[in-house]
Write an enzyme that holds these catalytic residues in place. Structure first.
Site, PDB file in Angstrom:
ATOM      1  CB  ALA A 101      54.582  59.896 -20.220  1.00 15.75           C
ATOM      2  N   GLY A 131      49.554  61.707 -14.560  1.00 14.36           N
ATOM      3  CA  GLY A 131      48.817  62.403 -13.522  1.00 14.36           C
ATOM      4  C   GLY A 131      49.181  62.027 -12.102  1.00 14.36           C
ATOM      5  CG  ASP A 163      48.653  66.365 -12.841  1.00 12.98           C
ATOM      6  OD1 ASP A 163      47.536  65.834 -12.848  1.00 12.98           O
ATOM      7  OD2 ASP A 163      49.467  66.273 -13.787  1.00 12.98           O
TER       8      ASP A 163
END
Length: 315
Positions: A13, A41, A257
């Protein structure tokens, strides 16, 4: 490529973040301090690992104007990346921080559907670039059109090459990968509840369920993240509980993350899992100190490292 780390982000994204004074219904909310960043991620993991000075390549599908924008952002950030051209437009997500309260509102938009040729190209590209002893971090949700067992299919391909697959996902995608068997997984508590179908109401339940996944051969290393409750590490020979480092949170975006990136970074650098886990806890906490989608910084991780409190459990 050297360094031994690849990441796969199937649903990347462009992340937009901004600040507004108050979040109220109906009214137009005038925002400021808007920024656009790369997101997803595996991409976030790659950004953090690059900051730590280790070579890492991010592989992801990209399409449309937003896909090109994502490519450009990653190039500006100096992240070694390989985009797979697809017809589907890359998604956009956004977060808004309410200045009056400090509360953060996160809106995650769905991606467009991938066709079989697109998602299969992602699997094949990772397999083509992974060599023995590589770590492959497959992180994030699957886009529409991708099969629930995509990460399991990837695991099957990589198993033939002695590649260590790390999966950070949820729902059927994570469940299928664990049924196949992988090197490492990082569920949070809700994801663990979904996996087991059990309420897991107390710490003893959490730890027993996490330990069971390792004992059953689903993962060699399991990292259970628990937010303010810290995290739990399980291997065949080890169970370690860690408290969260108390910090004043600015943004929660990317904490998981950052946690995972630090864990993989230290494993690749030669640390045993328990030592790597200490860095992971510090990195997850360090990410809370940065605004918007900035993720953790190495100097903050090193500063917080001595504040990490861990307990090795018996049995």
């Amino acid at each position: 490529m050297t360094g031994g780390i690849l990441t796969l982000t199937m649903n990347p994204a462009v992340d937009v973040s901004a600040v507004t004074d108050h979040v109220v219904p109906t009214n137009k909310l005038r925002c400021r301090d808007a920024s656009r960043d790369s997101g997803g991620g595996g991409i976030n993991v790659a950004r953090v690992i690059e900051r730590f000075g280790v070579a890492c390549r991010a592989i992801y599908p990209a399409g449309g104007a937003l896909g090109q924008q994502l490519r450009d952002i990653l190039q500006e950030q100096g992240v070694d990346s390989l985009a797979i051209d697809v017809a589907a437009e890359t998604r956009e997500s956004f977060s808004v921080t309410e200045a009056s309260s400090g509360a953060q509102y996160r809106f995650v938009l769905p991606g467009e559907a991938l066709v079989q040729g697109d998602w299969q190209a992602c699997i094949d590209t990772v397999a083509a670039h992974a060599t023995p002893q590589h770590y492959v971090v497959a992180s994030g949700s699957l886009p529409p059109g991708a099969p629930d067992d995509l990460y399991a299919q990837l695991a099957e391909k990589l198993a033939e090459r002695d590649v260590r697959l790390v999966v950070d996902s949820s729902g059927p995608a994570l469940g299928a990968a664990l049924r196949h068997g992988i090197h490492m997984a990082k569920p949070n508590l809700q994801e663990l509840r979904d996996l087991t179908g059990a309420p897991l109401e107390c710490r003893a339940d959490w730890e027993e369920a996490a330990t069971g996944l390792v004992q059953d051969g689903r993962a060699e290393i399991l990292l259970l993240t628990l937010g303010e409750e810290g995290a739990f590490l399980v291997t065949r020979d080890l169970r370690v509980r860690a408290d969260a480092v108390p910090v004043k949170a600015v943004s929660a975006v990317g904490a998981g993350d950052s946690f995972l990136a630090a864990m993989v970074w230290r494993l690749v650098s030669g640390d045993v899992p328990e030592a790597a886990f200490r860095y992971a806890i510090a990195a997850g906490s360090a990410a809370l100190l940065t605004p918007g989608t900035d993720l953790c910084h190495k100097e903050d991780v090193e500063r917080l490292l001595d504040q990490v409190r861990m307990e090795r459990l018996q049995g």
